[in-house]
Write an enzyme that holds these catalytic residues in place. Structure first.
Site, PDB file in Angstrom:
ATOM      1  N   LYS A 119       0.828  -1.202   0.000  1.00 39.53           N
ATOM      2  CA  LYS A 119       0.000   0.000   0.000  1.00 39.53           C
ATOM      3  C   LYS A 119       0.866   1.257   0.000  1.00 39.53           C
ATOM      4  O   LYS A 119       0.557   2.232  -0.698  1.00 39.53           O
ATOM      5  CB  LYS A 119      -0.950  -0.017   1.206  1.00 39.53           C
ATOM      6  CG  LYS A 119      -2.090   0.973   1.080  1.00 39.53           C
ATOM      7  CD  LYS A 119      -3.203   0.659   2.047  1.00 39.53           C
ATOM      8  CE  LYS A 119      -4.468   1.384   1.651  1.00 39.53           C
ATOM      9  NZ  LYS A 119      -5.586   1.035   2.515  1.00 39.53           N
ATOM     10  N   ARG A 151       2.109   1.703  -3.481  1.00 42.23           N
ATOM     11  CA  ARG A 151       1.000   2.181  -4.321  1.00 42.23           C
ATOM     12  C   ARG A 151       0.741   3.669  -4.084  1.00 42.23           C
ATOM     13  O   ARG A 151       0.403   4.406  -5.010  1.00 42.23           O
ATOM     14  CB  ARG A 151      -0.256   1.363  -4.006  1.00 42.23           C
ATOM     15  CG  ARG A 151      -1.323   1.454  -5.042  1.00 42.23           C
ATOM     16  CD  ARG A 151      -2.411   0.394  -4.919  1.00 42.23           C
ATOM     17  NE  ARG A 151      -2.509  -0.241  -3.626  1.00 42.23           N
ATOM     18  CZ  ARG A 151      -3.551  -0.129  -2.798  1.00 42.23           C
ATOM     19  NH1 ARG A 151      -4.592   0.585  -3.134  1.00 42.23           N
ATOM     20  NH2 ARG A 151      -3.556  -0.737  -1.633  1.00 42.23           N
ATOM     21  N   GLU A 192      -9.784   1.247  11.507  1.00 43.39           N
ATOM     22  CA  GLU A 192     -10.883   1.420  10.567  1.00 43.39           C
ATOM     23  C   GLU A 192     -12.002   0.475  10.984  1.00 43.39           C
ATOM     24  O   GLU A 192     -11.783  -0.720  11.161  1.00 43.39           O
ATOM     25  CB  GLU A 192     -10.466   1.100   9.138  1.00 43.39           C
ATOM     26  CG  GLU A 192     -11.626   1.308   8.166  1.00 43.39           C
ATOM     27  CD  GLU A 192     -11.310   0.871   6.761  1.00 43.39           C
ATOM     28  OE1 GLU A 192     -11.376   1.732   5.874  1.00 43.39           O
ATOM     29  OE2 GLU A 192     -11.007  -0.325   6.561  1.00 43.39           O
TER      30      GLU A 192
END
Length: 161
Positions: free
Chosen positions: A63, A66, A149
């Site tokens: 991530k 990215r 989250e």
């Protein structure tokens, strides 16, 4: 160009993972207590089930790459808000918002972000309510707010996803 270190080789990695695991436990406990209290008061449990997840070192690294960020624990803590995650699966849409409201009324949680993919589904049809909250985690070196989250959705949305 981001550096390509390996997060898992950082000697601090396990202590950071420990803080995120503790934050998941805190959130799950809060949700379980709220759910039980709701069931006692309303003779109904809005939660069908819960799941939890902690991103792997490889998932964190992928991530960061990215996102075009340095592959480091510091970058991970700054830019990735879903290292720790709890999914709450409810029976009905109203339950999703009830759980979210109950969570957001907790004075020790710090609101970070909200993405309502129920009200505004993604183009591919994905629906869920995503909250990111800072959770106080008390460890030997003091209190640290760790982001978690929380995805809240219905059974049908979970099946689709």
């Amino acid at each position: 160009m981001p550096t390509t270190n390996h997060i898992s080789s950082d000697e601090r990695f396990e202590s950071v993972r420990h803080a995120y695991r503790a934050a998941i436990k805190e959130v799950r406990t809060k949700i379980e207590i709220l759910s039980e209290d709701f069931a006692v008061r309303h003779d109904y449990n809005p939660i069908h089930h819960m799941e939890r997840r902690l991103k792997t070192a490889e998932g964190i690294e992928e991530k960061l790459i990215r996102y075009g960020k340095d592959v480091s624990l510091e970058s991970a803590k700054e830019y990735i808000m879903d290292i720790a995650g709890v999914r709450v699966v409810c029976n009905f849409i109203d339950d999703v918002y009830t759980i979210a409201d109950m969570l957001m009324s907790q004075s020790d949680l710090k609101f970070i972000t909200k993405k309502d993919y129920i009200e505004n589904p993604k183009p591919n049809g994905y629906r869920s309510l995503h909250l990111v909250v800072g959770v106080p985690v008390y460890l030997l070196n003091g209190c640290e707010y760790v982001p978690v989250e929380i995805q809240i959705r219905t059974v049908a949305m979970d099946f689709w996803a």
